[in-house]
Design an enzyme around this catalytic site. Structure first.
Site, short mmCIF file in Angstrom:
data_model
loop_
_atom_site.label_atom_id
_atom_site.label_comp_id
_atom_site.label_asym_id
_atom_site.label_seq_id
_atom_site.Cartn_x
_atom_site.Cartn_y
_atom_site.Cartn_z
N ASP A 345 10.34 -62.17 143.23
CA ASP A 345 11.23 -61.19 143.84
C ASP A 345 12.35 -61.90 144.60
O ASP A 345 12.10 -62.86 145.33
CB ASP A 345 10.40 -60.31 144.79
N GLU A 381 14.00 -62.90 139.59
CA GLU A 381 14.93 -61.82 139.86
C GLU A 381 16.15 -62.51 140.48
O GLU A 381 16.10 -62.90 141.65
CB GLU A 381 14.35 -60.79 140.82
#
Length: 696
Positions: A345, A381
């Site tokens: 993330d 990401e």
């Protein structure tokens, strides 16, 4: 307690280490003055005794508790200066969770006593709270876990099809799963779920955060919760609420069962921030152990945090001990818990140095050289909200990246936006303009249409606007532009014409996804026609908005499950749809060729690509040896019907229709067309044709 005796221990390994005579404890803190180990009863309700860790070497406080065993319940109290204006926030009145804790007991509940300062005091965080929080705080449990039993069998990137899902949401209301297993790790690996994974042809399950997290206080106050889990507290601990019998071995059993069935497990990890929030947040672990080391602080005002995450704080991965913790955590999830890879993330933050994003950053280099982590899948990401935070394409091998440009281009093309053909083709081709550098291959691109963050595929064709009222923020949260279309009615409808075009558009986008070069990622439930009722930011909805409805008998689920299965079968059957290299015209050593086609049946010319209102594109893809299969993919995102002239190809006399998004699977089966004919394509439709030598 007389059986326990604290002795000098060992600085390494960090965390707890069990032997036949006791337990070694080691905790990093560069700025502490004293560390106390607090022992609790088996339920974590009563503190029984405290021991001061006797030695500190290399900023590692350690001690050996003779007589201690597996199952011991503990926490830490760390002494040091409480000087927020200098970056120090020690408060020994707060029980702190070991960052290396691998199992938990007790429950966490919000209380003003979790804050190191007096909540409501005019001096805010410059005040000092002397109340104890132990009764409302998690405690760590000493464990000695053995490695997961079934060895990993890596699936090649080019053969990978990812299925992104939520541990609870996948099975919470699935009647085929025993009630006691629903919403748990063991529910995910139940035979009924494995049968579904096989049916739709996925290879790899990517789970939203499974490391221990808590809900933010502002959500709890609104009777909501952090459902997605991007609010980490413990980086080594499986989330307690997903354990059926509160035994961490259940996670290992899930992984073993999925491995046995031939599937991979990737977990979404959040090493960019923690649940302790901003300068007014609680003191639960890292902040009270060594705030100045664990977090990135404003260099001119260290009372405040650098907030490149948008979540209040940013973990200081540049610090060697913090980097060590992250690397130890990753290796633990591979070696002991058995996972096959990670999706990081806000990964740009992990690669930030003081000067900004650095593709040769210490963390990225550490992953590359690590003998364990270099063998698993790593997905970035590639963005955060800090300066220069958008870094799509900037990560190096062995990284793959979530490709939001793929997502947006495919959505916009099928919505009917003008001038999209060139980018549509680039994304189908594997986004070579973004990734083909430094030897990177098409599987660097994780292609997706929908993810946990945003609309589902059904909502993408059912709602023009976001509908996030249930989140309690007056519909101000979430993306305002979804590149969506409702086709005449906002939300649910019984209009058969609208429903037909919605279903066709879902099929169009799924076909594009599965036939694009790169790695496809399917959002769990899109194959069921799942709706979130227009909510495109469902992070706080632990209810039917997010849970997969397995009992939905609508035309969407009846049509889409076999349709996704057929797409997966075709992708597996024809490796040229997932070629290991970028396909370029006239490249001599390439085994696959591709030709882009105008609806006239002729190769695309420069003027065709730049015709702003052109909404139709075809391409042929084939292996180089003669007499190999040829696939002809035709896409039409126009609002009016159009004729597509099939191209003239030597020795091709007929085509088999394998995909027609304007027809059911039964209507598509065994359809053959003469090679010289024209096809009439209805608005917003896809047709895929196949020629093989053994076609009748």
């Amino acid at each position: 307690m007389e059986m326990y005796k604290m002795e000098p221990g060992s600085a390494y390994p960090i965390g707890t280490t069990v032997d036949g005579s006791g337990v070694n404890f080691s905790l990093f803190s560069a700025n502490a003055e004293k560390v106390e180990l607090c022992i609790f009863d088996d339920l974590g309700q009563q503190e029984l005794m405290r021991f001061t860790l006797p030695l500190c070497e290399h900023n590692l406080w350690h001690g050996y508790l003779k007589g201690a065993k597996v199952g011991l319940v503990y926490g830490y109290r760390v002494y040091g200066p409480y000087r927020p204006e200098f970056g120090h926030r020690f408060n020994h009145h707060k029980l702190l969770l070991d960052p290396y804790a691998k199992a938990l007991t007790g429950r966490f509940s919000w209380s003003d006593r979790h804050f190191a300062y007096i909540v409501g005091d005019p001096k805010k965080d410059l005040s000092f709270d002397e109340r104890d929080n132990a009764d409302v705080m998690f405690k760590a449990v000493v464990v000695d876990p053995s490695a997961s039993g079934i060895p990993r069998k890596p699936i090649a990137w080019q053969n990978t099809v990812i299925y992104e899902g939520h541990v609870k949401g996948l099975t919470a209301i699935n009647d085929k799963i025993p009630s006691e297993l629903r919403g748990s790790f063991l529910g995910i690996s139940h035979p009924a779920m494995i049968a579904h994974y096989r049916a739709i042809g996925i290879t790899t399950i990517e789970l939203l955060p499974v490391q221990q997290f808590i809900s933010e206080q502002f959500l709890t106050d609104k009777n909501l919760s952090n459902y997605w889990g991007y609010n980490s507290l413990g980086f080594f601990v499986p989330h307690k609420d997903y354990l059926n019998q509160h035994q961490i071995i259940e996670f290992q059993q899930m992984v073993d069962q999925l491995h046995q069935a031939g599937f991979e497990v990737i977990i979404d990890v959040v090493y960019n921030h923690t649940c302790e929030g901003n300068w007014l947040g609680p003191t639960l672990s890292f902040r009270g152990i060594d705030n100045k080391s664990y977090y990135r602080l404003n260099p001119t005002e260290p009372r405040y945090y650098i907030n490149d995450t948008g979540c209040g704080n940013t973990l200081n991965i540049s610090h060697p001990r913090v980097l060590q913790m992250v690397m130890d955590s990753l290796r633990y999830w591979v070696n002991i818990m058995g996972v096959d890879g990670f999706r990081f993330d806000l990964a740009t933050i992990l690669a930030r140095e003081v000067t900004g994003f650095d593709p040769s950053n210490g963390f990225l280099d550490a992953i590359l050289q690590d003998p364990v982590l270099a063998t698993v899948k790593v997905i970035a990401e590639p963005w955060d909200i800090g300066p220069g935070g958008y870094q799509l394409g900037a990560f190096q091998r062995p990284w793959s990246e979530w490709n939001d440009q793929y997502r947006d281009a495919i959505k916009r093309y099928w919505r009917g936006d003008k001038g999209m053909l060139p980018e549509f083709a680039r994304r189908i081709h594997g986004s070579s303009d973004i990734f083909e550098h430094s030897g990177r291959q098409p599987y660097a691109s994780i292609n997706f249409l929908c993810s946990h963050d945003g609309n589902t595929l059904r909502d993408l064709v059912s709602y023009q606007k976001r509908h996030n009222e249930a989140n309690g923020e007056n519909n101000r949260d979430g993306h305002s532009e979804n590149f969506s279309n409702n086709y005449g009615v906002e939300g649910e409808t019984t209009d058969t014409t609208i429903l037909a075009i919605r279903l066709r558009q879902i099929k169009n986008m799924l076909t594009t996804l599965m036939f694009s070069q790169g790695v496809p990622m399917l959002l769990a439930g899109d194959e069921l026609g799942r709706t979130q009722q227009g909510n495109n930011n469902s992070y706080c909805q632990d209810n039917e908005i997010n849970w997969l409805n397995w009992q939905d008998n609508s035309a969407f689920s009846e049509e889409l499950i076999p349709f996704v299965a057929s797409l997966s079968q075709l992708r597996s059957r024809f490796p040229m749809l997932a070629y290991r290299r970028f396909i370029h015209k006239d490249e001599k050593d390439s085994q696959v060729g591709i030709t882009w086609l105008h609806h006239s049946g002729l190769p695309m010319l420069k003027d065709h690509w730049h015709a702003h209102h052109e909404a139709t594109l075809g391409y042929m893809i084939h292996e180089k040896p003669e007499n190999s299969p040829v696939l002809l993919c035709l896409y039409h995102a126009g609002k009016e019907p159009i004729e597509f002239q099939l191209p003239e190809i030597e020795n091709v006399t007929h085509w088999q229709v394998v995909i027609d998004t304007n027809a059911s699977a039964i209507q598509t089966e065994k359809r053959h067309l003469a090679a010289e004919r024209k096809l009439t394509m209805v608005p917003f439709s896809t047709i895929v044709l196949l020629h093989e030598l053994n076609d009748c």
